[in-house]
Design a protein around this motif. Structure first.
Motif, mmCIF file in Angstrom:
data_model
loop_
_atom_site.group_PDB
_atom_site.id
_atom_site.type_symbol
_atom_site.label_atom_id
_atom_site.label_comp_id
_atom_site.label_asym_id
_atom_site.label_seq_id
_atom_site.Cartn_x
_atom_site.Cartn_y
_atom_site.Cartn_z
ATOM 1 N N GLY A 44 0.823 -1.212 0.000
ATOM 2 C CA GLY A 44 0.000 0.000 0.000
ATOM 3 C C GLY A 44 0.848 1.249 0.000
ATOM 4 N N ASN A 45 0.180 2.393 -0.078
ATOM 5 C CA ASN A 45 0.886 3.679 -0.131
ATOM 6 C C ASN A 45 1.688 3.958 1.132
ATOM 7 N N THR A 46 1.119 3.606 2.293
ATOM 8 C CA THR A 46 1.816 3.870 3.556
ATOM 9 C C THR A 46 3.131 3.117 3.611
ATOM 10 N N THR A 47 3.114 1.864 3.166
ATOM 11 C CA THR A 47 4.346 1.070 3.112
ATOM 12 C C THR A 47 5.316 1.675 2.106
ATOM 13 N N ALA A 48 4.805 2.048 0.933
ATOM 14 C CA ALA A 48 5.665 2.613 -0.115
ATOM 15 C C ALA A 48 6.332 3.908 0.325
ATOM 16 N N GLU A 49 5.627 4.727 1.082
ATOM 17 C CA GLU A 49 6.176 6.007 1.543
ATOM 18 C C GLU A 49 7.425 5.820 2.408
ATOM 19 N N THR A 50 7.524 4.678 3.066
ATOM 20 C CA THR A 50 8.684 4.392 3.912
ATOM 21 C C THR A 50 9.949 4.252 3.071
ATOM 22 N N LEU A 51 9.785 4.014 1.776
ATOM 23 C CA LEU A 51 10.934 3.871 0.873
ATOM 24 C C LEU A 51 11.380 5.199 0.266
ATOM 25 N N ASN A 52 10.710 6.288 0.612
ATOM 26 C CA ASN A 52 11.085 7.603 0.090
ATOM 27 C C ASN A 52 12.554 7.898 0.396
ATOM 28 N N GLY A 53 13.298 8.264 -0.624
ATOM 29 C CA GLY A 53 14.715 8.568 -0.445
ATOM 30 C C GLY A 53 15.609 7.347 -0.517
ATOM 31 N N LYS A 54 15.010 6.145 -0.566
ATOM 32 C CA LYS A 54 15.795 4.903 -0.613
ATOM 33 C C LYS A 54 15.869 4.344 -2.031
ATOM 34 N N THR A 55 14.750 4.458 -2.758
ATOM 35 C CA THR A 55 14.687 3.955 -4.124
ATOM 36 C C THR A 55 13.466 4.547 -4.821
ATOM 37 N N SER A 56 13.519 4.555 -6.151
ATOM 38 C CA SER A 56 12.347 4.981 -6.924
ATOM 39 C C SER A 56 11.749 3.783 -7.664
ATOM 40 N N ASN A 57 12.374 2.623 -7.488
ATOM 41 C CA ASN A 57 11.879 1.401 -8.143
ATOM 42 C C ASN A 57 10.793 0.768 -7.281
ATOM 43 N N ILE A 58 9.614 1.380 -7.296
ATOM 44 C CA ILE A 58 8.526 0.962 -6.405
ATOM 45 C C ILE A 58 7.262 0.665 -7.205
ATOM 46 N N ILE A 59 6.675 -0.481 -6.947
ATOM 47 C CA ILE A 59 5.379 -0.848 -7.519
ATOM 48 C C ILE A 59 4.416 -1.049 -6.346
ATOM 49 N N ILE A 60 3.266 -0.365 -6.383
ATOM 50 C CA ILE A 60 2.281 -0.475 -5.303
ATOM 51 C C ILE A 60 1.120 -1.352 -5.764
ATOM 52 N N ALA A 61 0.765 -2.332 -4.951
ATOM 53 C CA ALA A 61 -0.343 -3.232 -5.279
ATOM 54 C C ALA A 61 -1.647 -2.451 -5.381
ATOM 55 N N LYS A 62 -2.555 -2.915 -6.233
ATOM 56 C CA LYS A 62 -3.829 -2.221 -6.438
ATOM 57 C C LYS A 62 -4.773 -2.409 -5.261
ATOM 58 N N LYS A 63 -4.576 -3.483 -4.497
ATOM 59 C CA LYS A 63 -5.391 -3.725 -3.312
ATOM 60 C C LYS A 63 -4.485 -4.010 -2.118
ATOM 61 N N HIS A 64 -5.010 -3.727 -0.929
ATOM 62 C CA HIS A 64 -4.223 -3.901 0.297
ATOM 63 C C HIS A 64 -4.315 -5.355 0.761
ATOM 64 N N LYS A 65 -3.703 -6.246 -0.036
ATOM 65 C CA LYS A 65 -3.707 -7.662 0.314
ATOM 66 C C LYS A 65 -2.483 -8.336 -0.286
ATOM 67 N N ILE A 66 -2.031 -9.394 0.361
ATOM 68 C CA ILE A 66 -0.817 -10.092 -0.064
ATOM 69 C C ILE A 66 -0.932 -10.566 -1.502
ATOM 70 N N GLU A 67 -2.075 -11.147 -1.846
ATOM 71 C CA GLU A 67 -2.263 -11.675 -3.197
ATOM 72 C C GLU A 67 -2.115 -10.597 -4.259
ATOM 73 N N ALA A 68 -2.509 -9.370 -3.935
ATOM 74 C CA ALA A 68 -2.377 -8.263 -4.890
ATOM 75 C C ALA A 68 -0.910 -7.889 -5.106
ATOM 76 N N VAL A 69 -0.096 -8.026 -4.059
ATOM 77 C CA VAL A 69 1.345 -7.768 -4.186
ATOM 78 C C VAL A 69 1.970 -8.805 -5.120
ATOM 79 N N LEU A 70 1.587 -10.058 -4.947
ATOM 80 C CA LEU A 70 2.112 -11.130 -5.802
ATOM 81 C C LEU A 70 1.696 -10.905 -7.258
ATOM 82 N N LYS A 71 0.444 -10.522 -7.441
ATOM 83 C CA LYS A 71 -0.072 -10.268 -8.793
ATOM 84 C C LYS A 71 0.696 -9.147 -9.474
ATOM 85 N N ALA A 72 0.973 -8.075 -8.732
ATOM 86 C CA ALA A 72 1.728 -6.941 -9.282
ATOM 87 C C ALA A 72 3.139 -7.364 -9.671
#
Length: 219
Positions: free
Chosen positions: A182-210
């Motif tokens: 999710g966005n909250t998790t992705a925001e923690t990577l600010n300044g660390k990397t720009s290679n970020i893909i955010i899942a469309k839904k807040h669920k593990i399966e959506a992360v795998l799908k992405a």
């Protein structure tokens, strides 16, 4: 073959799904959660849960809480609440959306937020700005449990801000693509990397799908 690190142990079904898609999967639990003692001295008629861990931690007090209304983040949190007999009034994909909805439609109500000792300020800050009455009860503790990863990774699966913080204690993010729940998790990577893909839904399966979709498109 692409090598992935999952920062939490996956179910066998989800691991096999990745392996059948051509990935080598490395799994480590980078955080550990534990319920802690708490009291219900001041509990409002409306409850907020942003994780399954919070739901699990309050179940010993189910009898005292079951008649109250629940608001939550995530489909799995909602399912766990409903499975245990709670009535969910509203479910959002992330804390910001939930806080905005409460501020717009339920700002006349009082809320109790059941949370962990490590939590983002997003939800409390938005509610405070909109003068929504809120108290917090810490019901579980999150402990960072970092591991040094020595093999070359193509992708990393992150499921919480704490998981990222734990990973970075022992490792650096270089050219790996990071897949976030999710966005909250992705925001923690600010300044660390720009290679970020955010899942469309807040669920593990959506992360795998992405993740599967991203690497399939790169072929």
């Amino acid at each position: 073959m692409h090598t992935l690190l999952s920062t939490k142990k996956l179910t066998e079904k989800n691991k096999v799904k990745l392996e059948n898609s051509g990935f080598l999967v490395v799994e480590k639990n980078f955080i550990k959660t534990k319920s802690i003692p708490f009291s219900l001295n001041e509990v409002s008629e409306n409850l907020i849960f942003t994780s399954k861990n919070a739901v699990k931690s309050v179940l010993p007090f189910k009898k005292e809480l079951i008649d109250k209304s629940a608001f939550c983040v995530g489909e799995k949190t909602k399912k766990q609440l409903e499975k245990n007999g709670f009535k969910v009034i509203f479910q959002a994909e992330n804390a910001e959306t939930l806080a905005n909805k409460i501020s717009e439609s339920f700002n006349h109500l009082r809320f109790t937020f059941f949370c962990g000792n490590i939590r983002k300020e997003t939800l409390p800050n938005i509610l405070k700005e909109n003068q929504v009455e809120l108290n917090e009860i810490v019901v579980y503790k999150t402990k960072l449990k970092s591991h040094k990863i020595s093999i070359k990774l193509d992708g990393i699966l992150f499921f919480s801000p704490s998981g990222i913080k734990s990973y970075l204690l022992e490792n650096e993010i270089k050219n790996e693509t990071c897949f976030c729940i999710g966005n909250t998790t992705a925001e923690t990577l600010n300044g660390k990397t720009s290679n970020i893909i955010i899942a469309k839904k807040h669920k593990i399966e959506a992360v795998l799908k992405a993740c599967i979709k991203y690497f399939k498109q790169k072929k």
